[in-house]
Design an enzyme around this catalytic site. Structure first.
Site, mmCIF file in Angstrom:
data_model
loop_
_atom_site.group_PDB
_atom_site.id
_atom_site.type_symbol
_atom_site.label_atom_id
_atom_site.label_comp_id
_atom_site.label_asym_id
_atom_site.label_seq_id
_atom_site.Cartn_x
_atom_site.Cartn_y
_atom_site.Cartn_z
ATOM 1 N N ARG A 56 -36.381 -8.182 7.864
ATOM 2 C CA ARG A 56 -35.650 -7.345 8.820
ATOM 3 C C ARG A 56 -35.346 -8.135 10.087
ATOM 4 O O ARG A 56 -35.770 -9.268 10.227
ATOM 5 C CB ARG A 56 -36.459 -6.096 9.139
ATOM 6 C CG ARG A 56 -37.744 -6.409 9.867
ATOM 7 C CD ARG A 56 -38.451 -5.130 10.273
ATOM 8 N NE ARG A 56 -39.746 -5.448 10.842
ATOM 9 C CZ ARG A 56 -40.595 -4.548 11.277
ATOM 10 N NH1 ARG A 56 -40.308 -3.267 11.186
ATOM 11 N NH2 ARG A 56 -41.744 -4.903 11.794
ATOM 12 N N GLU A 58 -44.623 -2.692 4.032
ATOM 13 C CA GLU A 58 -45.613 -2.063 4.907
ATOM 14 C C GLU A 58 -46.365 -0.940 4.210
ATOM 15 O O GLU A 58 -46.872 -0.030 4.867
ATOM 16 C CB GLU A 58 -44.937 -1.589 6.200
ATOM 17 C CG GLU A 58 -44.445 -2.780 6.998
ATOM 18 C CD GLU A 58 -43.915 -2.435 8.380
ATOM 19 O OE1 GLU A 58 -44.222 -3.179 9.320
ATOM 20 O OE2 GLU A 58 -43.184 -1.437 8.505
ATOM 21 N N LYS A 59 -46.439 -1.037 2.870
ATOM 22 C CA LYS A 59 -47.097 0.060 2.156
ATOM 23 C C LYS A 59 -48.598 0.118 2.428
ATOM 24 O O LYS A 59 -49.224 1.147 2.211
ATOM 25 C CB LYS A 59 -46.800 -0.001 0.662
ATOM 26 C CG LYS A 59 -47.217 -1.270 -0.031
ATOM 27 C CD LYS A 59 -46.809 -1.229 -1.497
ATOM 28 C CE LYS A 59 -47.053 -2.553 -2.192
ATOM 29 N NZ LYS A 59 -46.244 -3.654 -1.612
ATOM 30 N N CYS A 76 -29.355 -22.043 16.561
ATOM 31 C CA CYS A 76 -28.180 -22.319 15.727
ATOM 32 C C CYS A 76 -27.057 -22.905 16.585
ATOM 33 O O CYS A 76 -27.131 -22.890 17.819
ATOM 34 C CB CYS A 76 -27.738 -21.026 15.045
ATOM 35 S SG CYS A 76 -26.889 -19.906 16.162
ATOM 36 N N CYS A 98 -28.898 -13.556 14.549
ATOM 37 C CA CYS A 98 -28.957 -14.448 15.704
ATOM 38 C C CYS A 98 -28.610 -13.626 16.949
ATOM 39 O O CYS A 98 -27.640 -12.868 16.931
ATOM 40 C CB CYS A 98 -27.942 -15.566 15.488
ATOM 41 S SG CYS A 98 -27.345 -16.302 17.011
ATOM 42 N N ASN A 129 -34.554 -1.496 17.660
ATOM 43 C CA ASN A 129 -36.008 -1.372 17.533
ATOM 44 C C ASN A 129 -36.651 -2.711 17.854
ATOM 45 O O ASN A 129 -36.291 -3.740 17.278
ATOM 46 C CB ASN A 129 -36.397 -0.991 16.092
ATOM 47 C CG ASN A 129 -37.849 -0.561 15.970
ATOM 48 O OD1 ASN A 129 -38.236 0.460 16.532
ATOM 49 N ND2 ASN A 129 -38.650 -1.342 15.265
ATOM 50 N N GLU A 130 -37.549 -2.687 18.806
ATOM 51 C CA GLU A 130 -38.329 -3.883 19.132
ATOM 52 C C GLU A 130 -37.477 -5.152 19.152
ATOM 53 O O GLU A 130 -37.755 -6.107 18.402
ATOM 54 C CB GLU A 130 -39.492 -4.052 18.155
ATOM 55 C CG GLU A 130 -40.538 -2.973 18.294
ATOM 56 C CD GLU A 130 -41.763 -3.247 17.439
ATOM 57 O OE1 GLU A 130 -41.725 -4.143 16.584
ATOM 58 O OE2 GLU A 130 -42.756 -2.545 17.631
ATOM 59 N N CYS A 179 -25.722 -20.572 19.275
ATOM 60 C CA CYS A 179 -26.585 -20.465 20.457
ATOM 61 C C CYS A 179 -26.430 -21.695 21.360
ATOM 62 O O CYS A 179 -26.451 -21.578 22.585
ATOM 63 C CB CYS A 179 -28.039 -20.262 20.050
ATOM 64 S SG CYS A 179 -28.345 -18.586 19.448
ATOM 65 N N GLU A 208 -45.032 3.956 19.253
ATOM 66 C CA GLU A 208 -45.740 3.648 18.004
ATOM 67 C C GLU A 208 -47.161 3.226 18.319
ATOM 68 O O GLU A 208 -47.414 2.508 19.288
ATOM 69 C CB GLU A 208 -45.106 2.451 17.282
ATOM 70 C CG GLU A 208 -43.769 2.676 16.662
ATOM 71 C CD GLU A 208 -43.264 1.389 15.984
ATOM 72 O OE1 GLU A 208 -44.082 0.530 15.583
ATOM 73 O OE2 GLU A 208 -42.043 1.249 15.867
ATOM 74 N N TRP A 227 -50.540 -6.465 8.972
ATOM 75 C CA TRP A 227 -49.922 -7.753 9.294
ATOM 76 C C TRP A 227 -50.848 -8.720 10.007
ATOM 77 O O TRP A 227 -50.410 -9.755 10.477
ATOM 78 C CB TRP A 227 -48.616 -7.538 10.067
ATOM 79 C CG TRP A 227 -48.647 -6.464 11.106
ATOM 80 C CD1 TRP A 227 -48.181 -5.179 10.958
ATOM 81 C CD2 TRP A 227 -49.179 -6.540 12.428
ATOM 82 N NE1 TRP A 227 -48.379 -4.458 12.118
ATOM 83 C CE2 TRP A 227 -48.994 -5.273 13.034
ATOM 84 C CE3 TRP A 227 -49.795 -7.539 13.179
ATOM 85 C CZ2 TRP A 227 -49.401 -4.984 14.338
ATOM 86 C CZ3 TRP A 227 -50.192 -7.249 14.478
ATOM 87 C CH2 TRP A 227 -49.988 -5.991 15.040
HETATM 88 C C1 GAL Z 1 -43.657 -2.252 14.662
HETATM 89 C C2 GAL Z 1 -42.316 -1.845 14.101
HETATM 90 C C3 GAL Z 1 -42.461 -0.825 12.994
HETATM 91 C C4 GAL Z 1 -43.546 -1.239 12.038
HETATM 92 C C5 GAL Z 1 -44.822 -1.428 12.805
HETATM 93 C C6 GAL Z 1 -45.973 -1.846 11.920
HETATM 94 O O1 GAL Z 1 -43.608 -3.515 15.240
HETATM 95 O O2 GAL Z 1 -41.488 -1.297 15.097
HETATM 96 O O3 GAL Z 1 -41.240 -0.711 12.315
HETATM 97 O O4 GAL Z 1 -43.175 -2.417 11.411
HETATM 98 O O5 GAL Z 1 -44.643 -2.446 13.743
HETATM 99 O O6 GAL Z 1 -47.139 -2.064 12.662
#
Ligand code: GAL
Length: 667
Positions: free
Chosen positions: A109, A353-354, A158, A113, A147-148, A161, A305, A313
């Protein structure tokens, strides 16, 4: 205008991963859990625009109507965070390039660039389509833009840039002579004669030019901000007036939150503390809450979040212990947030992310400890509406700028520095005693603070130095540390002894410094006691300052370690080293007391306290016990009513293991 009159509670909702039958169950469970806000559509681009220009909004219409019918408001995403595979296929020039010069490949995701014109065009087009369609939808309370930004790709190397960087520099400096001067290119024969000589600072043989690296950081921040601004413009050009924000992420240093806040109706953070960090975990959380609130100059902000338990992760992903989903949610309330949300509503059954926890675990809801805690929090928050509009205030400011962070971390320094590590002891010393603080940019009006702390404020401009002097002159108290005021805003040393522009203010002059090798400490003699100190020792001379501590060991024994200088109506302290944490805590407490600034409560070390104040003198104290043992709190004369159980509360109280308390204070 953003009107917040309750605590928002919910999470990322990704209905495209589930059948419509499950959507109906989701509605029932959201009601059961007290959910009143979801972030919708964040990763839906491929589903909304499966082919270029072909839009499929019907499913989104249906889920929005369903949410509305169930009383759930929506922060509707512009859905631009992850461009679909067709986009990457059609625009290979948009593929970002890593610092090693190798291009990333599609398949994950945020694959674009930051300077890709095609991405900017496609993302703002989609944002515009969304706003045209849903700008009047009654469920859509806000826009969750992208998002983020910068979470995965905060810099790109590149050819696009490179070219854009050259243009950006030309715009900024107008002539190559100015650029050469600002970058100090006389060193190492780096003088440029044509803008096209400038390359991006990666894959160099030895150190890169520090001023160039700093400008590259500024440029990448600017490039990503341009993407954000393009989406905002697309939304506003349709006439959609809902408030908007983008969510920043815990730990990200690349984007200047103060700058980004100017374009948002509310600031927002995604919070992923590591439960394996023990006592430090909640303090890390506090840091990011304080920072997010400070970007918005103290206004209520959104926690968009966090996880109910495990992320997927880290190398090893620890669970959140029972009770700590709740304590970390109340932490947000204590520090001034007006929403508590999770990634994500339902844990995914496939995809990358399951194994990330959700509000509804794979296990289901019946008998789930996660869902039980989620429900408990939702039920409690319904009693805490008054907090939504109340703000957290502070009398202490920590001087902080992203440019300073970027400059501090550039290599070729006396020692390699990690901005968070060097800030942490000074930050912790305040929050460990529940003294509220803001982060404040050194360009800002400082007059609303009584005490300012400047940990490693490495770079300083003349205007910022004047700002600090006026603050102290007028009666403020400044505590500045080693490695402050060393350079201008472009990595050029202010000559004449460090910190040249602030010598009069501090009454000292630093000639050299000794960064300590790992594990090395020294001792300071202070009030006839020997106190350990670490990290660094400035070798300084006093001019007008008095010495309050001296080094005990090494060839600089007897030289000043801590000093105090009267300046105008105020006082400027200087710390040439990092004192032992327990001593530092007491010292800072005493310094704050000199200015009449006190702790909110006196309490055991696991207690976090926050105070929020609203209209007509109303105020609410939030107490959180972050440990699995009881903790004592002395309210220091405050009295109030517990909003969760309607009990009157005075003076000393005991909080249960992982207990919380929200007190409406008597006026
Ligand atoms: C955030 C992101 C979410 C999800 C989450 C997992 O950084 O906005 O989509 O990936 O982390 O911790």
């Amino acid at each position: 205008m953003l009107n917040i009159n309750k605590i928002y509670y919910g999470g990322d909702y990704n209905p495209e991963q589930w059948t419509e039958e499950i959507w109906r169950e989701d509605m029932r469970l959201m009601r059961e859990a007290g959910v009143n806000l979801v972030s919708l559509g964040i990763f839906s681009w491929a589903k909304l625009e499966p082919k270029p220009g072909l839009y499929q909004f019907d499913w989104l219409d249906r889920i929005l109507d369903l949410l509305h019918a169930n009383g759930v408001q929506v922060a509707l995403a512009t859905a631009t965070a992850s461009p679909p595979p067709w986009f990457s296929r059609l625009h290979p020039e948009s593929w970002p390039v890593a610092a090693d010069g190798i291009s990333y490949k599609p398949g994950s995701r945020q694959f674009y660039c930051p300077n890709s014109a095609a991405y900017r065009e496609a993302s703002s087009r989609l944002a515009g389509e969304m706003a045209r369609r849903y700008g009047q939808h009654p469920a859509v309370w806000m826009w969750h833009v992208n998002n983020e930004y910068g979470c995965h790709v905060h810099e790109c190397y590149c050819p696009v840039c490179t070219k854009t960087f050259q243009e950006w520099l030309r715009e900024r400096y107008k002539s190559v002579d100015v650029l050469n001067d600002v970058w100090g290119t006389a060193f190492w024969s780096l003088g440029i004669s044509d803008w096209a000589d400038v390359q991006l600072p990666n894959r160099t043989t030895s150190y890169r030019n520090p001023a160039q690296v700093l400008d590259f950081r500024r440029f990448m921040n600017h490039s990503l901000l341009n993407l954000f601004k393009a989406e905002i413009e697309a939304i506003r050009s349709t006439g959609a007036t809902q408030p908007l924000f983008t969510n920043s992420v815990f730990g990200l240093k690349a984007l200047d939150g103060f700058e980004w806040a100017k374009y948002q109706d509310v600031t927002a953070i995604d919070m992923y503390i590591d439960p394996a960090h023990g006592d430090q975990a909640w303090k890390d959380g506090a840091f990011w809450h304080d920072l997010t609130r400070s970007w918005g100059r103290g206004k209520p902000y959104l926690l968009v979040e966090q996880t109910t338990s495990q992320v997927n992760w880290r190398a090893v992903n620890s669970l959140k212990a029972p009770g700590t989903i709740r304590t970390l949610s109340y932490q947000a309330l204590a520090r001034g947030a007006s929403s508590v949300m999770f990634f994500q509503w339902r844990a995914s059954k496939s995809g990358a992310e399951k194994y990330h926890a959700g509000m509804i675990p794979h296990y289901g809801v019946d008998g789930s400890r996660i869902f039980a805690e989620v429900k408990q929090i939702g039920a409690e928050f319904a009693h805490l509406e008054r907090l939504g509009s109340q703000q957290a205030h502070a009398q202490v400011g920590i001087l902080f700028s992203y440019e300073n962070v970027w400059a501090l971390e550039i290599d070729s320094k006396p020692a390699q520095l990690d901005a968070w590590n060097v800030l942490r002891p000074w930050y912790n010393a305040l929050i460990e005693q529940n003294i509220p603080l803001d982060f404040i940019h050194p360009n800002d009006d400082l007059s609303r603070y009584k005490v300012l702390i400047a940990p490693l404020l490495y770079q300083i401009s003349e205007a910022q130095a004047e700002n600090l002097k006026s603050f102290v002159q007028a009666g403020g108290l400044l505590l500045m540390t080693y490695f402050s005021g060393v350079t201008d805003l472009n990595e050029r040393i202010w000559l004449g002894g460090y910190p040249a522009l602030l010598q009069n203010l501090l009454g000292i002059k630093v000639e050299e410094w000794q960064p300590f090798q790992p594990g090395k400490t020294n001792q300071m003699l202070v009030d006839d006691k020997s106190i350990s100190c670490s990290h660094w020792a400035d070798l300084l001379y006093t001019t007008t300052a008095e010495t309050i501590a001296t080094y005990i060991e090494d060839f600089y024994a007897g030289r000043p370690a801590l000093t105090r200088n009267r300046y105008g109506a105020g006082t400027a302290y200087y710390a040439g080293t990092l004192p032992d944490q327990a001593w530092l805590r007491n010292w800072i407490k005493k310094i704050c007391a000199e200015q009449g600034v006190e702790s909110l409560v006196e309490a055991d070390p696991d207690i976090e306290a926050g105070l929020r104040a609203g209209a007509y003198g109303s105020s609410t104290l939030v107490l959180v016990n972050h440990a699995n043992r009881t903790a004592q709190v002395d309210l220091m004369g405050k009295r109030g009513r517990s909003l969760l159980d309607e009990r009157p509360v005075t003076n000393n109280l005991t909080l249960d293991p992982y207990g919380v308390m929200v007190l409406e204070l008597e006026q």
